[in-house]
Design a protein around this motif. Structure first.
Motif, PDB file in Angstrom:
ATOM      1  N   PHE A 126       0.844  -1.195   0.000  1.00  0.00           N
ATOM      2  CA  PHE A 126       0.000   0.000   0.000  1.00  0.00           C
ATOM      3  C   PHE A 126       0.879   1.245   0.000  1.00  0.00           C
ATOM      4  O   PHE A 126       2.056   1.196   0.362  1.00  0.00           O
ATOM      5  N   GLN A 127       0.262   2.362  -0.375  1.00  0.00           N
ATOM      6  CA  GLN A 127       0.861   3.683  -0.185  1.00  0.00           C
ATOM      7  C   GLN A 127      -0.079   4.505   0.679  1.00  0.00           C
ATOM      8  O   GLN A 127      -1.308   4.354   0.586  1.00  0.00           O
ATOM      9  N   LEU A 128       0.496   5.364   1.509  1.00  0.00           N
ATOM     10  CA  LEU A 128      -0.324   6.231   2.361  1.00  0.00           C
ATOM     11  C   LEU A 128      -1.046   7.268   1.515  1.00  0.00           C
ATOM     12  O   LEU A 128      -0.512   7.746   0.514  1.00  0.00           O
ATOM     13  N   VAL A 129      -2.248   7.615   1.944  1.00  0.00           N
ATOM     14  CA  VAL A 129      -3.015   8.671   1.286  1.00  0.00           C
ATOM     15  C   VAL A 129      -3.228   9.774   2.310  1.00  0.00           C
ATOM     16  O   VAL A 129      -3.865   9.562   3.347  1.00  0.00           O
ATOM     17  N   GLU A 130      -2.659  10.934   2.046  1.00  0.00           N
ATOM     18  CA  GLU A 130      -2.790  12.048   2.984  1.00  0.00           C
ATOM     19  C   GLU A 130      -3.936  12.977   2.597  1.00  0.00           C
ATOM     20  O   GLU A 130      -4.522  13.650   3.427  1.00  0.00           O
ATOM     21  N   ASP A 131      -4.266  13.012   1.287  1.00  0.00           N
ATOM     22  CA  ASP A 131      -5.269  13.956   0.784  1.00  0.00           C
ATOM     23  C   ASP A 131      -6.676  13.482   1.165  1.00  0.00           C
ATOM     24  O   ASP A 131      -7.148  12.438   0.722  1.00  0.00           O
ATOM     25  N   GLU A 132      -7.358  14.240   1.983  1.00  0.00           N
ATOM     26  CA  GLU A 132      -8.701  13.878   2.457  1.00  0.00           C
ATOM     27  C   GLU A 132      -9.736  13.886   1.330  1.00  0.00           C
ATOM     28  O   GLU A 132     -10.806  13.318   1.448  1.00  0.00           O
TER      29      GLU A 132
END
Length: 725
Positions: free
Chosen positions: A712-718
């Motif tokens: 996985f990759q982190l998603v910071e954008d809400e």
């Protein structure tokens, strides 16, 4: 002048709860301080301030096991002495993803670190001798492998990679080398195919071992080839030898007339089976009838496998070697040939079948008034799937509704009584797949035990417990006979403390004063987390604090069930220990003398090992299908929870219970350090942390079916779109 007596600092606080693992470590460290001293369990108990009989008996069992594992010599009956101590220890290799290994040894209270260059060709699971280096302050204990005592495996499954004049097999799993295969030893394997290779030589300075192909499994990506590869990875068979199948085909379905005369006849008593809808091997059936005195007679009828599978036959040898059936996502690899497992022994409806039964007279409160164990013949009236039985229980009507409802009522009372006495309820949610005819997973669903499952579970637990008590409970002035027990050690106190500290973050806690208060508060915890987002995480961590249940002739009770005596009697079609139990019970019912403890202890160890392999293969097949399923979802955004934290990344469990990892190298906004105590990765400069149990949003980044790996990759954008199932 008289020598001053050494001051002994061996007394432990009363609050210390000893389990086997802890006792082994303490006893060995004590004996290393007293080299040459001969001890018995009474002396050790006295040194540790142990006064209760249960723990004193545990000390005795630990000494016997340390002797079996060659840490101690038994100089005379019940008296033990440490084997001569050197600057070396023996232990088992646990390879890490980064290439180095930890050596886990009973002789040390912590793992020994061995760098990849000092492993000297040692592999995952090998038993090795390690020379210890001088201890450096604030560093791990380190050493080097100087001898491979016992190879865990010599056969490896992997993918063939061809060159012009030779080939390599790239093994699956935790293996840091390729196997060199001379061209004439390929056995027809082609580039990219799955195959099994055997290592025949590993020259001291060679980077790779030399081997030959023993079996070609098929093309990479083919479902059968991949499932067979998983079985081969754990050295589990996927087919029966032809001679075993032929021997099984000769066994008649017909029951000889003289056999009926030797057995208690239950053919006129209402009897039925309840199993999964796709099951074909029916181990157990229940019967019920009302007695004249108003009590209930409950029969727990188990397939009489040992009537058909006899010692010194090829079917027996195969069953003993396999020790268990293996349940992968899309198939069962049975312990017994299909002729027996699905035919001769299976308690199919409308057929006379031979059983070994436990029969109980019970009152309305599920109290046992009488019990009987012996050989029977039954005739099942109906085969229920769990779903069918559940529907009848819920609606209160349908075929055999009265019998089902009565048994369910008794089962609820048995279950309540069991929990009252400290049994722990781990009702895990199972992840299942709908798959097409080629084995491709189409969707994911969850399965949770309902009343019909619990009904069967309670009566199987009852039979297992009472059979174990019948043999294990010693009469006055009598010694216990050799028997096969299913044992479960107390949890590790340090793991429990760490777990308790973690769940405080969610507002939960467990009482840790006695084993009983631990189990009671764990049950309360399981109830409190039900239906909450942290449920799966808390349950998983709670299970990790528990010891693994194993088979042994040395009874220490079953902590998780809160039973002093427990065995496995109810599934001889799929478990070899149950066959051992049937044979021993029959022998003792006939007045036979005690069996050889050493013979049965060796069989118990083998069965426990094969069970662990089967569990690992099952998990690997689930992981494979999870990754295969998520191949169609790459790029999607999912909500998840951090389910594991390591020094190489964070594991994230999605809402569909599928787990993947965010590699630490992808956390590029800071230098992250693993905080083991707090289950977290913490940024050194910005102090940002990723902690176990935290909510997180991730993108499905990449899948690797070969490694069963989902990244996985982190998603910071809400504002990123969130994928819903």
């Amino acid at each position: 002048m008289a020598k001053k007596k050494k001051k002994q600092k061996r007394k432990f606080k009363k609050s210390v709860t000893f389990n086997k693992k802890k006792l082994k470590s303490i006893i060995l460290s004590m004996l290393y301080e007293e080299t040459g001293k001969t001890v018995n369990y009474k002396q050790i108990s006295s040194w540790l301030g142990i006064k209760d009989n249960e723990t004193r008996q545990l000390v005795n069992i630990v000494l016997q096991e340390l002797k079996d594992d060659e840490y101690l010599d038994e100089v005379s009956r019940g008296k033990y002495k440490l084997k001569a101590k050197t600057g070396t220890i023996c232990g088992v290799v646990e390879l890490q993803p980064q290439g180095f290994a930890y050596i886990i040894s009973e002789e040390m209270d912590r793992p020994v670190l061995v760098s990849s260059r000092n492993l000297n060709h040692a592999m995952e699971g090998d038993k090795v001798k390690v020379r210890l280096y001088a201890r450096r302050k604030k560093h791990d204990l380190e050493g080097e492998v100087i001898e491979i005592v016992e190879r865990e495996k010599t056969h490896f499954v992997g993918t063939v990679e061809m060159s012009r004049n030779f080939a390599f097999l790239a093994p699956s799993g935790k293996v840091s080398f390729d196997i060199f295969i001379p061209k004439e030893k390929l056995k027809g394997a082609k580039d990219g195919q799955k195959a099994i290779a055997e290592i025949v030589e590993w020259p001291p300075k060679a980077r790779s071992p030399i081997g030959h192909i023993v079996e070609v499994l098929g093309n990479t990506g083919d479902n059968d080839a991949e499932m067979h590869a998983i079985l081969a990875e754990y050295e589990l068979p996927h087919i029966f030898p032809e001679k075993v199948d032929k021997a099984a085909e000769k066994i008649s379905l017909e029951i000889p007339k003289e056999e009926y005369k030797k057995r208690r006849d239950f053919r006129d008593v209402t009897t039925f089976t309840i199993d999964p809808a796709d099951a074909k091997d029916f181990d157990d059936a229940l019967s019920l009838r009302k007695l004249d005195n108003g009590n209930w007679e409950v029969g727990i009828h188990i397939a009489d496998v040992t009537h058909y599978v006899t010692p010194n036959t090829i079917i027996e040898d195969e069953a003993r070697d396999r020790a268990t059936s293996v349940y992968l996502v899309d198939r069962v690899v049975p312990m017994l040939p299909e002729r027996l497992s699905n035919g001769v022994c299976s308690l199919r409806p409308n057929e006379d079948k031979l059983c070994f039964s436990a029969v109980f007279e019970m009152n309305e409160e599920a109290g046992i008034k009488k019990e009987w164990f012996g050989k029977t013949v039954i005739h099942s009236n109906r085969r229920f799937a769990y779903e069918d039985a559940q529907e009848i229980i819920e609606k209160g009507e349908g075929e055999l509704a009265e019998e089902l409802l009565t048994l369910n009522d008794l089962a609820i009372k048995l279950r309540n009584e069991r929990f009252k006495k400290g049994s722990i309820a781990f009702d895990r949610i199972e992840i299942k797949f709908n798959i097409d005819e080629k084995g491709k997973p189409l969707s994911v669903y969850f399965k949770q035990a309902e009343e019909a499952n619990e009904l069967i579970e309670e009566f199987m637990l009852l039979a297992n417990k009472r059979v174990a008590e019948f043999i294990g409970k010693k009469g006055k002035n009598k010694s216990a006979k050799t028997f096969v027990y299913r044992i479960h050690d107390k949890p590790d106190a340090e793991k429990l403390e760490s777990f308790n500290s973690f769940i405080h973050r969610f507002g939960y806690g467990i009482q840790m004063t006695t084993p009983r208060t631990i189990s009671k508060s764990l049950n309360n915890l399981m109830q409190n987390v039900k239906g909450k987002k942290e449920q799966n995480l808390v349950e998983t961590l709670a299970i990790r604090t528990m010891a693994k249940a194993v088979y042994s002739t040395r009874n220490i009770g079953h902590y998780g069930l809160a039973f002093d005596y427990y065995t496995h009697f109810t599934s001889p079609i799929r478990r070899y220990p149950d066959m051992m139990v049937h044979r021993l019970l029959e022998k003792y019912l006939d007045g036979g003398s005690s069996a050889s403890e050493k013979k049965y202890e060796d069989l118990c160890r083998h069965a426990s090992d094969m069970e662990a392999r089967a569990v690992n293969a099952e998990r690997a097949s689930i992981k494979y299908k999870q990754v295969e399923f998520m191949q169609d979802h790459v790029g999607e955004i999912h909500a998840g929870v951090i389910s594991g934290v390591t020094d190489f990344g964070i594991f994230v469990e999605l809402e569909n219970k599928i787990e993947g990892m965010v590699p630490i190298r992808e956390l590029d906004d800071d230098f992250y350090v693993f905080d083991e105590k707090n289950y977290a990765l913490v940024g050194r400069h910005k102090n940002k942390s990723y902690q176990l149990g935290a909510d997180i949003k991730v993108k499905i980044w990449r899948t690797n079916l070969e490694r069963k790996q989902l990244d996985f990759q982190l998603v910071e954008d809400e504002n990123e779109p969130h994928f819903e199932y």
